[in-house]
Design a protein around this motif. Structure first.
Motif, mmCIF file in Angstrom:
data_model
loop_
_atom_site.group_PDB
_atom_site.id
_atom_site.type_symbol
_atom_site.label_atom_id
_atom_site.label_comp_id
_atom_site.label_asym_id
_atom_site.label_seq_id
_atom_site.Cartn_x
_atom_site.Cartn_y
_atom_site.Cartn_z
ATOM 1 N N GLU A 91 0.838 -1.204 0.000
ATOM 2 C CA GLU A 91 0.000 0.000 0.000
ATOM 3 C C GLU A 91 0.871 1.252 0.000
ATOM 4 O O GLU A 91 0.580 2.222 -0.704
ATOM 5 N N TYR A 92 1.946 1.238 0.756
ATOM 6 C CA TYR A 92 2.875 2.366 0.784
ATOM 7 C C TYR A 92 3.444 2.619 -0.606
ATOM 8 O O TYR A 92 3.467 3.756 -1.089
ATOM 9 N N LEU A 140 0.809 4.090 -2.899
ATOM 10 C CA LEU A 140 0.579 5.506 -2.615
ATOM 11 C C LEU A 140 1.712 6.381 -3.146
ATOM 12 O O LEU A 140 1.491 7.516 -3.550
ATOM 13 N N ARG A 141 2.914 5.851 -3.147
ATOM 14 C CA ARG A 141 4.070 6.593 -3.653
ATOM 15 C C ARG A 141 4.143 6.558 -5.172
ATOM 16 O O ARG A 141 4.969 7.221 -5.774
#
Length: 85
Positions: free
Chosen positions: A42-43, A46-47
């Motif tokens: 997820e990180y 998002l990036r």
């Protein structure tokens, strides 16, 4: 889920497991939200980073879909096709 810093430190394995399961874990300090622990896939999403197929599948991409939804299908019989041809 919200965790006070001290509790998050004491139960870090549990916090980590919940984050890996896709549940964002918010850490508070003196009642203020100061950090969030999320799954690495997820990180990266998002990036804007590309995620490999296995990481994508581990992140359970189908979790957002209602898999019990009714599907509207045609009720007519399929046409005959001569395969001997």
């Amino acid at each position: 889920m919200h965790w006070q810093v001290q509790e998050a430190k004491q139960r870090f394995s549990e916090v980590l497991r919940a984050a890996e399961a896709g549940e964002a874990q918010i850490v508070t300090k003196h009642g203020e939200e100061v950090a969030v622990l999320i799954d690495i896939a997820e990180y990266r999403r998002l990036r804007g980073e590309q995620v490999g197929l296995m990481a994508y599948l581990r992140a359970d991409p189908l979790d957002d879909f209602d898999l019990d939804a009714e599907i509207d299908r045609r009720r007519e019989q399929p046409r005959d096709i001569d395969l001997a041809g």
